[in-house]
Design an enzyme around this catalytic site. Structure first.
Site, mmCIF file in Angstrom:
data_model
loop_
_atom_site.group_PDB
_atom_site.id
_atom_site.type_symbol
_atom_site.label_atom_id
_atom_site.label_comp_id
_atom_site.label_asym_id
_atom_site.label_seq_id
_atom_site.Cartn_x
_atom_site.Cartn_y
_atom_site.Cartn_z
ATOM 1 N N ASP A 36 41.092 17.410 22.698
ATOM 2 C CA ASP A 36 39.762 18.014 22.566
ATOM 3 C C ASP A 36 38.927 17.326 21.485
ATOM 4 O O ASP A 36 37.727 17.143 21.637
ATOM 5 C CB ASP A 36 39.893 19.500 22.209
ATOM 6 N N GLU A 116 41.590 30.014 53.980
ATOM 7 C CA GLU A 116 41.167 29.913 52.580
ATOM 8 C C GLU A 116 41.281 31.277 51.898
ATOM 9 O O GLU A 116 41.128 32.299 52.550
ATOM 10 C CB GLU A 116 39.694 29.475 52.501
ATOM 11 N N LYS A 118 39.810 34.392 50.026
ATOM 12 C CA LYS A 118 38.456 34.949 49.936
ATOM 13 C C LYS A 118 38.250 35.414 48.507
ATOM 14 O O LYS A 118 38.752 36.448 48.078
ATOM 15 C CB LYS A 118 38.264 36.110 50.908
ATOM 16 N N ASP A 120 36.674 36.847 45.174
ATOM 17 C CA ASP A 120 35.826 38.005 44.946
ATOM 18 C C ASP A 120 34.858 37.701 43.811
ATOM 19 O O ASP A 120 35.085 38.065 42.670
ATOM 20 C CB ASP A 120 36.697 39.223 44.623
ATOM 21 N N TYR A 230 33.487 25.885 48.957
ATOM 22 C CA TYR A 230 34.233 26.146 50.183
ATOM 23 C C TYR A 230 33.480 25.777 51.460
ATOM 24 O O TYR A 230 33.950 26.072 52.552
ATOM 25 C CB TYR A 230 34.690 27.607 50.254
ATOM 26 N N LYS A 319 40.481 41.005 55.536
ATOM 27 C CA LYS A 319 40.496 41.689 54.235
ATOM 28 C C LYS A 319 41.860 42.334 53.949
ATOM 29 O O LYS A 319 42.519 42.845 54.859
ATOM 30 C CB LYS A 319 39.410 42.771 54.206
ATOM 31 N N CYS A 413 61.012 74.589 30.727
ATOM 32 C CA CYS A 413 61.323 73.530 31.690
ATOM 33 C C CYS A 413 61.159 74.070 33.119
ATOM 34 O O CYS A 413 61.715 75.121 33.444
ATOM 35 C CB CYS A 413 62.757 73.054 31.467
ATOM 36 N N CYS A 416 64.996 74.192 34.648
ATOM 37 C CA CYS A 416 66.057 75.069 34.144
ATOM 38 C C CYS A 416 65.538 76.242 33.324
ATOM 39 O O CYS A 416 66.296 77.139 32.970
ATOM 40 C CB CYS A 416 67.063 74.266 33.323
ATOM 41 N N CYS A 431 62.397 68.849 27.662
ATOM 42 C CA CYS A 431 63.271 69.991 27.899
ATOM 43 C C CYS A 431 64.406 69.894 26.888
ATOM 44 O O CYS A 431 64.990 68.833 26.700
ATOM 45 C CB CYS A 431 63.811 69.931 29.328
ATOM 46 N N CYS A 437 70.534 71.104 31.818
ATOM 47 C CA CYS A 437 69.397 71.151 32.741
ATOM 48 C C CYS A 437 69.754 70.324 33.971
ATOM 49 O O CYS A 437 70.071 69.143 33.849
ATOM 50 C CB CYS A 437 68.153 70.587 32.065
HETATM 51 S S1 IVH Z 1 32.382 31.066 53.922
HETATM 52 C C1 IVH Z 1 29.329 31.206 57.090
HETATM 53 N N1 IVH Z 1 34.523 30.988 52.440
HETATM 54 O O1 IVH Z 1 32.488 35.998 51.314
HETATM 55 C C2 IVH Z 1 30.399 31.229 56.087
HETATM 56 N N2 IVH Z 1 32.951 32.721 52.029
HETATM 57 O O2 IVH Z 1 31.013 37.764 53.554
HETATM 58 C C3 IVH Z 1 29.950 31.753 54.806
HETATM 59 N N3 IVH Z 1 33.570 34.207 50.191
HETATM 60 O O3 IVH Z 1 29.056 35.594 50.878
HETATM 61 C C4 IVH Z 1 30.939 32.028 53.791
HETATM 62 N N4 IVH Z 1 35.436 33.188 49.659
HETATM 63 O O4 IVH Z 1 30.577 35.187 48.860
HETATM 64 C C5 IVH Z 1 33.374 31.637 52.709
HETATM 65 N N5 IVH Z 1 36.476 30.757 51.186
HETATM 66 C C6 IVH Z 1 35.311 31.404 51.451
HETATM 67 C C7 IVH Z 1 34.907 32.532 50.710
HETATM 68 C C8 IVH Z 1 33.706 33.177 51.046
HETATM 69 C C9 IVH Z 1 34.608 34.188 49.371
HETATM 70 C C10 IVH Z 1 32.482 35.217 50.154
HETATM 71 C C11 IVH Z 1 31.116 34.648 50.041
HETATM 72 C C12 IVH Z 1 30.330 35.178 51.218
HETATM 73 C C13 IVH Z 1 31.166 36.329 51.658
HETATM 74 C C14 IVH Z 1 31.073 36.471 53.167
#
Ligand code: IVH
Length: 691
Positions: A36, A116, A118, A120, A230, A319, A413, A416, A431, A437
């Site tokens: 660093d 992939e 998803k 959050d 993505y 999901k 208790c 018992c 207890c 007990c």
């Molecule tokens: S693709 C047309 N890939 O999920 C395709 N979305 O409901 C558009 N998200 O608004 C999205 N991981 O915020 C894609 N690997 C992933 C994702 C991803 C998270 C979220 C993204 C999007 C929502 C879709």
């Protein structure tokens, strides 16, 4: 100010190139190649050069990540291509449906997908003009988002310029991806907010959203945000490859971070397999994911399938089941544990959460009930993540009915009827009836018979409960008085199974001291401590003697707190609290009687190996790393057979650290404490070449 020369320009360009390279290694590849301090030195050199010659400044300079002034509002950005959302599926059947529509739409037998995680977080669009990051925006309503370029520039994982990758750089290229907050960053942010007396964020997603919507980029810069790319969006001057996997490879080559969890899979079966594996890994990932996304790999096929109502037909989000749900808490009852603790348990209106129906949740202890202010009749958030026991996460106070009431710890208790007491330093009311007990007795017996303790085959919970109810077993020692006749008379027990249980009981009599000590259920003595006690004292008599001597010092006010329980604390890893528990247990007349009864019943263990006089007598060892040609257990046995002791962690009581290959934190600690470090050859030398 001096005149800018060509060499200044060259030096600035070289510094920017080097800094971007190190940035990429550090933030994207997770593999820094310089310390660093060296990075800081290069950074300061560039800063000084740019300050001296303002005409050298450039927007894609790494010094310009946090720049500009706070905004009054974000400007609207119209997306060149709409930012679509994804359709969801929640089951294997719905996934099959999706896959069927894709295959039928394309007239193919099997589809290939890119699977992939998803993430959050928040979807963002990054526009690169000739490889330079020029504009970043939120998704907004999909058509128009907000210009958050200055904030996105502060995220180190987002390259300000594409890395040269051999291919020509597109005139215009839009990268889509997710900004998210890793757990570590979230915890750090919340700890800092709490320290300033500010409100904490409820989850990483909200914290990321709040951070991106800061009008002052300096605020965003202070938040540990991260990014994964993505998807590609609008482009000009670029010929797309054949597949999505190729697009991701191109993004990686340009220096964008792409998740390493992404895989190419075949058919719905491949998708489902990926889903299950991600679900299993979910809890251990350093960031939140709420499901997985499957995308048709073939880009031409995507064109053919097109979209319906703002979501593509070629992709779907699978999901995970929600880990939280809202329900009504109908009652709070108390369960009595093996140590007599009255643990509050919430009885709930059944609710589907984390993929299962839940009607009970733990409330841990009364402090927790008070802290969360949980009342009977409350509407609560129940959380069930992975394999963990469901718990009450929080109460929704706005939905509290007028008749909601506090719980009182019962004075007696619930099992018992004996008096319940709460000691000042204990979070649990208990207890006071001990083994008399039935609930405590059942808990104690279940602990006693378990595989890692006395290991009695065939004595399960149902059978033990019956034995207690019929008055056939009142103490652990009573187990050893059971005969085939008594057992065969019980529900669901034939002659044969009764005989098996009796044989199991008989077999358990031959045990080892450490197992016996663990089976006794001394508070705060787990398997490891039981082993340490057995090794240190060698015999039960020695241990009981030490407890008695330590107990004699308890009432002596001239002994300082730190010097109490001196004998028991000679045991590796035993501190003052555990020593106090051990001391109390082995001086309590009832416990000593129960121990005697077990020994009278025939429980026995081998005498300690002739330790005294061994070459390693009185020495404590800790083992770490991989020893050449010798397993951990074998090494322990070798040390013990020569009178030495083996402990699990390095402390000032350790005499030697036996270190093998790839020794880690224990080695560092030993060096810090000045503990002698030896290798296997060193140990053999101490044994005089034997062993
Ligand atoms: S693709 C047309 N890939 O999920 C395709 N979305 O409901 C558009 N998200 O608004 C999205 N991981 O915020 C894609 N690997 C992933 C994702 C991803 C998270 C979220 C993204 C999007 C929502 C879709």
């Amino acid at each position: 100010m001096t005149r800018v020369t060509r060499s200044h320009q060259q030096r600035a360009a070289e510094l920017r190139r080097q800094l971007e390279e190190h940035n990429h290694r550090y933030y994207v590849l997770d593999a820094p190649s310089i310390p660093d301090a060296e990075y800081d030195r290069l950074f300061r050199e560039l800063q000084a050069l740019e300050a001296q010659h303002p005409e050298l400044a450039s927007a894609d300079s790494p010094t310009q990540r946090v720049g500009g002034v706070a905004l009054a509002a974000f400007a609207p950005v119209r997306h060149r291509l709409p930012m679509q959302s994804l359709n969801n599926c929640f089951s294997a059947e719905e996934l099959d449906e999706f896959d069927r529509r894709v295959r039928e739409g394309l007239g193919i037998e099997e589809a290939e997908y890119v699977a992939e995680p998803k993430l959050d977080g928040l979807a963002v669009s990054l526009v690169y003009e000739r490889g330079c990051f020029v504009q970043g925006a939120t998704r907004g309503d999909g058509e128009t988002g907000e210009d958050i370029t200055a904030n996105l520039r502060t995220i180190r994982q987002i390259p300000l310029a594409f890395r040269e990758s051999g291919n020509s750089v597109p005139e215009l290229f839009e990268v889509r991806g997710e900004v998210y907050l890793p757990h570590k960053g979230f915890e750090k942010m919340n700890a800092e907010a709490a320290a300033r007396g500010e409100k904490v964020f409820v989850n990483p997603r909200n914290a990321a959203a709040g951070s991106l919507r800061q009008l002052d980029p300096k605020m965003t810069a202070s938040r540990p945000l991260a990014f994964y790319a993505y998807q590609h969006g609008f482009h000009r001057g670029w010929t797309p490859p054949r597949t999505h996997a190729d697009v991701l490879a191109q993004l990686r080559a340009w220096g964008l971070p792409v998740s390493t969890l992404i895989e190419t899979v075949r058919g719905a079966a491949g998708c489902l397999d990926y889903y299950r594996r991600m679900q299993a890994r979910r809890a251990k990932l350093p960031f939140d994911i709420d499901g997985v996304v499957y995308k048709l790999n073939d880009l031409a096929g995507r064109e053919e399938l097109g979209s319906v109502s703002r979501a593509p037909r070629w992709a779907v989000a699978h999901k995970f089941p929600a880990e939280e749900a809202v329900t009504v808490l109908e009652n709070i009852e108390f369960q009595v544990s093996r140590t007599g603790a009255l643990n509050p348990v919430a009885r709930l209106k059944p609710v589907f959460v984390g993929g299962a129906n839940v009607s009970n949740a733990t409330l841990h202890n009364m402090d927790e009930v008070a802290r969360k202010d949980v009342r009977i009749g409350d509407t609560v958030v129940v959380r069930r993540a992975g394999d963990v026991i469901p718990e009450i996460k929080e109460v929704l106070p706005d939905r509290r009915p007028p008749h909601a009431r506090h719980v009182q710890v019962p004075a007696h208790c619930p099992v018992c009827g004996a008096r319940v007491e709460r000691e000042a330093d204990d979070v649990n009311p208990r207890c006071t009836n001990g083994m008399s007990c039935p609930a405590q007795l059942l808990g104690a017996l279940l602990h006693f018979v378990q595989r890692r303790a006395m290991d009695i085959d065939g004595l399960g919970e149902k059978l033990l409960a019956q034995l207690i109810e019929q008055g056939l077993v009142r103490t652990p020692a009573d187990i050893y008085k059971l005969g085939v006749e008594q057992l065969a008379g019980l529900e669901r027990m034939g002659e044969k199974s009764a005989a098996n249980v009796v044989a199991g009981i008989e077999k358990s009599k031959d045990t080892r001291l450490e197992r016996f000590l663990y089976a006794l259920g001394v508070p705060s003595v787990g398997e490891a401590t039981a082993r340490d006690l057995a090794r240190h004292f060698g015999t039960l008599e020695e241990l009981i003697g030490a407890a008695a001597r330590d107990a004699a010092g308890e009432g002596d006010d001239s002994i300082k707190a730190k010097d109490r329980y001196a004998e028991l604390r000679k045991v590796p890893d035993v501190g003052p609290v555990v020593a106090a528990h051990i001391c109390h247990f082995f001086t309590e007349p009832q416990n000593l009687e129960a121990i005697q009864a077990l020994r009278d019943a025939g429980i026995r263990w081998p005498a300690p190996k002739a330790a005294a006089g061994g070459a390693l007598s009185g020495k404590t060892f800790v083992i770490t790393g991989t020893l050449p040609g010798l397993g951990r257990d074998e090494a322990s046995a070798l040390i013990e057979s020569h009178g030495g002791k083996v402990s699990g962690s390095v402390s000032s009581k350790t005499d030697y650290l036996l270190a093998g290959e790839a020794a880690g934190s224990k080695l560092a600690k030993a060096e810090k404490l000045g503990v002698a470090v030896i290798d296997l050859a060193g140990l053999r030398e101490m044994l005089g070449g034997s062993g």
